[in-house]
Design an enzyme around this catalytic site. Structure first.
Site, PDB file in Angstrom:
ATOM      1  N   LYS A  29       0.832  -1.206   0.000  1.00 43.07           N
ATOM      2  CA  LYS A  29       0.000   0.000   0.000  1.00 43.07           C
ATOM      3  C   LYS A  29       0.866   1.256   0.000  1.00 43.07           C
ATOM      4  CE  LYS A  29      -3.937   0.035   2.134  1.00 43.07           C
ATOM      5  NZ  LYS A  29      -4.765  -0.261   3.281  1.00 43.07           N
ATOM      6  N   ARG A  98      -3.185   2.871   8.707  1.00 41.30           N
ATOM      7  CA  ARG A  98      -3.534   1.667   7.946  1.00 41.30           C
ATOM      8  C   ARG A  98      -2.341   0.726   7.822  1.00 41.30           C
ATOM      9  NH1 ARG A  98      -8.043   2.642   4.465  1.00 41.30           N
ATOM     10  NH2 ARG A  98      -8.811   4.766   4.723  1.00 41.30           N
ATOM     11  N   GLY A 107      -8.006  -7.465   4.922  1.00 43.46           N
ATOM     12  CA  GLY A 107      -8.802  -7.538   6.140  1.00 43.46           C
ATOM     13  C   GLY A 107      -8.134  -8.267   7.287  1.00 43.46           C
ATOM     14  N   MET A 109      -5.266  -7.450   8.895  1.00 44.15           N
ATOM     15  CA  MET A 109      -4.625  -6.603   9.903  1.00 44.15           C
ATOM     16  C   MET A 109      -5.483  -5.368  10.160  1.00 44.15           C
ATOM     17  SD  MET A 109      -0.663  -7.154   9.021  1.00 44.15           S
ATOM     18  CE  MET A 109      -0.874  -6.669   7.346  1.00 44.15           C
ATOM     19  N   ARG A 343      -3.197  -1.099  -6.549  1.00 45.79           N
ATOM     20  CA  ARG A 343      -2.230  -2.206  -6.562  1.00 45.79           C
ATOM     21  C   ARG A 343      -2.541  -3.050  -7.783  1.00 45.79           C
ATOM     22  NH1 ARG A 343      -5.246  -5.024  -1.564  1.00 45.79           N
ATOM     23  NH2 ARG A 343      -7.124  -5.396  -2.714  1.00 45.79           N
ATOM     24  N   HIS A 459     -15.297  -8.856   1.777  1.00 49.33           N
ATOM     25  CA  HIS A 459     -14.279  -9.714   2.398  1.00 49.33           C
ATOM     26  C   HIS A 459     -14.332 -11.129   1.818  1.00 49.33           C
ATOM     27  CE1 HIS A 459     -12.853 -12.467   5.599  1.00 49.33           C
ATOM     28  NE2 HIS A 459     -11.884 -11.578   5.668  1.00 49.33           N
ATOM     29  N   ARG A 582       4.514 -47.838 -12.734  1.00 48.68           N
ATOM     30  CA  ARG A 582       4.573 -48.738 -11.575  1.00 48.68           C
ATOM     31  C   ARG A 582       3.971 -50.067 -12.015  1.00 48.68           C
ATOM     32  NH1 ARG A 582       2.960 -43.684  -8.778  1.00 48.68           N
ATOM     33  NH2 ARG A 582       4.448 -43.237  -7.112  1.00 48.68           N
ATOM     34  N   ARG A 637       9.252 -49.502 -13.916  1.00 52.27           N
ATOM     35  CA  ARG A 637       9.915 -49.831 -12.655  1.00 52.27           C
ATOM     36  C   ARG A 637       9.562 -51.251 -12.251  1.00 52.27           C
ATOM     37  NH1 ARG A 637       8.366 -46.629  -7.398  1.00 52.27           N
ATOM     38  NH2 ARG A 637       6.583 -48.042  -7.453  1.00 52.27           N
ATOM     39  N   SER A 786      16.319 -41.769 -11.319  1.00 50.12           N
ATOM     40  CA  SER A 786      15.057 -41.051 -11.160  1.00 50.12           C
ATOM     41  C   SER A 786      14.819 -40.887  -9.659  1.00 50.12           C
ATOM     42  CB  SER A 786      13.912 -41.825 -11.806  1.00 50.12           C
ATOM     43  OG  SER A 786      12.714 -41.122 -11.606  1.00 50.12           O
ATOM     44  N   GLY A 788      13.062 -40.676  -6.430  1.00 47.64           N
ATOM     45  CA  GLY A 788      11.770 -41.032  -5.837  1.00 47.64           C
ATOM     46  C   GLY A 788      11.610 -40.179  -4.602  1.00 47.64           C
ATOM     47  N   THR A 789      11.092 -38.992  -4.813  1.00 50.30           N
ATOM     48  CA  THR A 789      11.099 -38.019  -3.718  1.00 50.30           C
ATOM     49  C   THR A 789      10.081 -38.352  -2.629  1.00 50.30           C
ATOM     50  OG1 THR A 789       9.739 -36.662  -5.167  1.00 50.30           O
ATOM     51  CG2 THR A 789      12.073 -36.098  -4.997  1.00 50.30           C
ATOM     52  N   ASN A 790       9.143 -39.263  -2.935  1.00 45.21           N
ATOM     53  CA  ASN A 790       8.222 -39.667  -1.866  1.00 45.21           C
ATOM     54  C   ASN A 790       8.998 -40.437  -0.799  1.00 45.21           C
ATOM     55  OD1 ASN A 790       6.257 -38.687  -3.597  1.00 45.21           O
ATOM     56  ND2 ASN A 790       5.808 -40.708  -4.458  1.00 45.21           N
ATOM     57  N   TYR A 874      14.374 -34.127 -16.581  1.00 49.31           N
ATOM     58  CA  TYR A 874      12.914 -34.152 -16.705  1.00 49.31           C
ATOM     59  C   TYR A 874      12.242 -34.296 -15.343  1.00 49.31           C
ATOM     60  CZ  TYR A 874      13.177 -39.225 -16.088  1.00 49.31           C
ATOM     61  OH  TYR A 874      13.403 -40.474 -15.578  1.00 49.31           O
TER      62      TYR A 874
HETATM   63  C1  PEP Z   1       8.847 -42.334  -4.735  1.00 46.62           C
HETATM   64  O1  PEP Z   1       9.175 -42.945  -3.726  1.00 46.62           O
HETATM   65  O2  PEP Z   1       8.948 -41.113  -4.865  1.00 46.62           O
HETATM   66  C2  PEP Z   1       8.258 -43.052  -5.875  1.00 46.62           C
HETATM   67  C3  PEP Z   1       8.010 -42.462  -7.006  1.00 46.62           C
HETATM   68  O3  PEP Z   1       7.936 -44.347  -5.665  1.00 46.62           O
HETATM   69  P1  PEP Z   1       6.622 -44.816  -4.895  1.00 46.62           P
HETATM   70  O4  PEP Z   1       5.796 -43.607  -4.667  1.00 46.62           O
HETATM   71  O5  PEP Z   1       5.954 -45.808  -5.769  1.00 46.62           O
HETATM   72  O6  PEP Z   1       7.188 -45.393  -3.658  1.00 46.62           O
HETATM   73 MG    MG Z   2       9.331 -45.098  -3.797  1.00 48.89          MG
END
Ligand code: PEP
Ligand code: MG
Length: 902
Positions: A29, A98, A107, A109, A343, A459, A582, A637, A786, A788-790, A874
């Site tokens: 603001k 203000r 709204g 603050m 704004r 609001h 999978r 996989r 690859s 596997g971030t899970n 990727y």
């Molecule tokens: C992971 O672990 O990120 C993955 C892609 O494998 P999954 O989810 O099947 O364990």
């Molecule tokens: Mg996994």
């Protein structure tokens, strides 16, 4: 900090000293008021106290040294400029105080108006207003009310109650029927309420009012609702708010005064034109609160053509200057136009795309900037389905389409109930007369919000749009009775728990559940709408921006798909391959019996028979997928979950066996199964016999899968197609595991592919922290990684991925340990570091190593930017997120100096 340092720090900026790029310091603001001042637009003079002052106050609990003196100096100069002194009994200067953080928090603050009024200056104000006593006392009672509520935490209902009492004594519902004497009486009543709750008289000293109001704004940064809003909108908690002290101008001085809000384009659809609401003889807060119904801005032309024309001129100028949709608040005081705020306006997802396209057409921005102005979350929202309506569904009411989308759910009337039912998994629609900041929890929990009062700038509307939540506001045919937990509309009574459906685009309200239809953006991605010939501005703009994103991005986008249908859809959505197929679903359904045979096999022969029976089935699965992805890489996989997941649960089996034994039935097979389940039972199955461990322990299992993949590829190639299989080994933690699997796989592949020309890559998931830390060794045996971030998140944090989000993440979020679940958006510091190390060391060991990610994070907008930055090749995500990932990968690749799309 030494005292003399802090004295030198500049904490207060006159409007003429700032500009729009100083949002960090002056808040949105303040920075924009400064920008407008410097553009020569009519902004009431004032000054801004910086976010630095707020942060210092919040850290130490007291105003930083030097702040009071700087405020004093700026106040004096403001008084000189205006020719009036704060609280002067004869000719008072009044100011508003203000809040204004870097990111808009509507709204959330505090604001205090009319600071500088007291028992004496109220008379001076009346004189200034040409003897308008009514106005002066009304202003005074508003000050006591706002000051009491926001600065001293006096319960707001007490003031409301006193006002209602005076109105009912007069036999009216309308504030405007109260005369000066009534309002003077109300001031007395308010002062008593103030004294009762605070133990002191309402402060008469204007400078004390000012200082306390400033402090209250600082404090409001940490109000519960502000914290909640920041968490929801992912606004950092340590920014602090600036405070703007602005000369009061009055829209409630009679019919030639008024106040309004305007957008330079429709924030709902992006259509060009003038959009806004105007309320004659009112203060700005009356519009936002939806207390009285506004008229469309166009009607101002009849009421005050000079101001209207001037406003239109300013709006055009602001759009050209900001090169974007601007949202404006203004006040007209006795025929004189004042700009109170501008704004870059919040907009719906559809409007964001449409406007970006229009601005490119108008030559105001280029395509890079257009791409920067939209985001994946907006695109995802546009891919939601909408209501499918035909004659069977008649709307019972029509309000304002305040935030688009379609939502059905059970009616609830309070925030608390919304939270309760949502926690039980119900979809709820929060119905209120109007919402206020205390309803935030319920708004977050609800699928949609329906109010009977208030416009597009109320609001409910502003907050819902910010959250991307469906909202219909101002449906004034609804008679909402919160205590009785019901509303009535056109002779229908709708009770808590009844289902309604609301359409946030058209503003229509339906009783019961309305079926939904797909979005036109999905139809476009499906290839059912031709972007070249459609007259749908949204589809044209999405197409144009997506095309640019595709040209700009470096990251490739693949999909996670394990059926031909999913693969085909993802391909239509732009997937450039499968990053994760999978194979476990291929062991379910009528194949369970074969898996049981495999598990229960008493000897090599029986096991081989079971595997031989599975082989052609798997091969057929892969043929279908390779055909759909013809010519594109497909990462298959090998089986990952523990095998007992394919058997009935232990308890159920034990009961069945016991019952059957009781009945004297032949249970030999079930007993064997039960024994196997018992044998295979694990306390921590996620850390047990799964992934590569299975392949090393169960002879022939991975070999069968590798053979099926290679044979399918050869079959497709022999049919004239192209298959590019990539075999991926899950849960590898040591290179020796991979080497063992690889040796056998290479032997089978060589045997199967012969001279067919099929090439099969072998790589691994990196999902065990040890794999990330020994990536240099593992890369020797892998042609690709690859992430596997899970699992990497699960094992990196030690969080059970199936349990923790529901169990206790709310507390972690509340404590700010993280702002968003690390399963949703990659934890760049920890898990991200593992990825960085693995990428660097993997590539160092094997130049050209292909790197991708296939965990859920592959389709998360923020995470995509991280993966771009780390240099992956990727991302792979579910089919519906493929367009989102394409867009974000494009955004990650461009650099622009443009405005933040938040
Ligand atoms: C992971 O672990 O990120 C993955 C892609 O494998 P999954 O989810 O099947 O364990
Ligand atoms: Mg996994």
């Amino acid at each position: 900090m030494a005292a003399h340092d802090s004295v030198e720090q500049k904490y207060v900026y006159d409007f003429a000293e700032g500009n729009k790029d100083l949002k960090d310091l002056l808040g949105g603001k303040g920075a924009n008021l400064a920008e407008m001042t410097n553009l020569g637009l009519p902004v009431p003079p004032g000054f801004t106290i910086t976010t630095e002052a707020c942060k210092a106050y919040l850290t130490t609990g007291r105003e930083p040294d030097g702040l009071a003196a700087q405020i004093e100096a700026h106040l004096e100069s403001l008084e000189r400029e205006m020719g009036r002194r704060l609280g002067d009994p004869d000719d008072p200067l009044l100011v508003s105080v203000r809040s204004g953080a870097k990111f808009s928090m509507p709204g959330m603050m505090e604001t205090v108006l009319n600071v500088g009024l007291n028992d004496r200056s109220v008379i001076g104000l009346s004189n200034q207003a040409g003897g308008n006593d009514r106005f002066a006392w009304d202003s005074y009672r508003r000050l006591i009310q706002m000051f009491g509520k926001t600065v001293c935490e006096v319960p707001g209902e007490e003031f409301e109650h006193a006002l209602d009492e005076i109105k009912s004594a007069k036999g009216t519902h309308n504030d405007l029927d109260l005369d000066a004497d009534d309002l003077r009486g109300l001031v007395d009543a308010y002062k008593k309420i103030f004294a009762k709750h605070t133990g002191r008289e309402f402060p008469q000293e204007p400078r004390e009012q000012l200082d306390l109001a400033i402090r209250a704004v600082f404090d409001s940064w940490n109000a519960e609702r502000a914290i909640l809003y920041r968490r929801q909108e992912r606004i950092p908690a340590d920014l602090g708010t600036a405070v703007n002290v602005v000369t009061m101008v009055f829209g409630n001085l009679g019919p030639d005064s008024g106040t309004g809000v305007a957008f330079t384009r429709d924030p709902g659809s992006g259509a060009q034109g003038i959009y806004g609401d105007y309320l004659a003889n009112a203060q700005g807060e009356d519009v936002v609160a939806g207390i009285r119904n506004t008229v469309p801005l166009q009607e101002l032309e009849q009421l005050d053509k000079t101001s209207y024309d001037e406003l239109l001129g300013i709006m055009a100028r602001l759009e050209e200057h900001y090169k974007d949709l601007c949202d404006i608040e203004f006040t007209i005081e006795r025929g004189k136009l004042w700009m109170l705020q501008t704004r870059v306006g919040k907009r719906t997802a559809a409007a964001a795309f449409v406007i970006a396209g229009q601005l490119v057409d108008e030559g105001l921005i280029d395509l890079d900037e257009a791409l920067h102005r939209v985001n994946g979350a907006q695109l995802a929202q546009l891919m939601f389905p909408r209501f499918q309506l035909d004659h069977e569904f008649e709307a019972v009411a029509k309000g304002i389409g305040a935030s688009p989308g379609a939502a059905s759910g059970k009616v609830v009337f309070t925030s608390a109930r919304a939270v309760e039912l949502a926690a039980e998994g119900e979809s709820v629609i929060l119905v209120r007369r109007e919402t206020n900041p205390d309803d935030l929890n319920g708004m977050i929990a609800a699928k949609g919000i329906l109010t009977s009062r208030g416009g597009k700038t109320s609001h409910a509307a502003v907050v819902a749009r910010g959250m991307g939540k469906t909202c219909v506001s101002g449906a004034d045919e609804l008679d909402v009775n919160v205590p009785a937990k019901k509303f009535t509309v056109g002779g229908h009574v709708v009770n808590e728990g009844d289902i309604v459906s609301i359409d946030g685009t058209t503003g229509k309200v339906y009783l019961g559940e309305v079926p939904v239809m797909p979005s036109e953006v999905v139809q476009y991605f499906e290839g059912e709408l031709d972007p070249e010939t459609t007259d749908d501005a949204l589809v044209r703009s999405v197409h144009r921006i997506m095309t640019h994103a595709d040209a700009a991005r470096r990251l490739r986008v693949r999909t996670n798909a394990d059926t031909g249908t999913d693969a085909a859809r993802a391909r239509r959505f732009g997937a450039e391959g499968i990053g994760l197929c999978r194979t476990e679903h291929m062991f379910l359904g009528d194949r369970r019996e074969l898996v049981e045979r495999l598990i229960l096999a008493s000897g090599e022969r029986e096991r081989e028979d079971a595997l031989a029976a599975l082989l052609p089935l798997q091969r057929a699965d892969f043929v279908e997928i390779f055909r759909e992805m013809d010519g594109l890489p497909v990462t298959v996989r090998l089986i990952d979950p523990p095998l007992h997941e394919f058997l009935p649960p232990l308890e159920q089996l034990a009961v069945n066996v016991a019952v059957a034994q009781e009945r004297g039935e032949d249970v030999a097979k079930e007993e064997a199964l039960l024994a196997a389940v018992r044998r295979m039972h694990e306390e921590n199955p996620m850390l047990g016999l799964r992934g590569v461990r299975l392949g090393l322990v169960i002879p022939g299992l991975f070999a069968m899968q590798v053979r099926a993949i290679a044979e399918a590829a050869v079959a497709v190639v022999r049919d004239g197609g192209t298959a590019c299989p990539e075999i991926m080994v899950p849960l590898v933690g040591a290179v020796q595991e991979l080497e063992t699997v690889r040796a056998e796989a290479e032997r089978i592949i060589a045997e199967v592919v012969g001279d067919s020309g099929v090439e099969v890559l072998i790589g691994t998931m990196i999902e065990v922290p040890r794999a990330a830390l020994t990536a240099g060794q593992i890369a020797e045996a892998a042609e690709f990684f690859s992430f596997g971030t899970n699992d990497l998140t699960q094992m990196g944090w030690g969080f059970s991925r199936d349990d923790v989000e529901g169990a206790f993440f709310w507390r972690y979020l509340e404590l700010g340990i993280f702002g968003i679940s690390p399963f949703e958006s990659i934890d760049t510091d920890g898990v991200g570091r593992l990825i960085r190390i693995a990428a660097e060391e993997g590539r160092a060991a094997r130049p050209g190593l292909k790197l991708g990610v296939c965990g859920e994070h592959g389709g998360d907008p923020d995470s995509v930017h991280f993966f771009h930055e780390v240099g992956l090749d990727y991302v792979s995500c579910s089919p519906f997120r493929v367009p989102v990932a394409r867009l974000e990968a494009g955004r990650a690749a461009i650099t622009t100096t443009g405005s933040d799309s938040r």
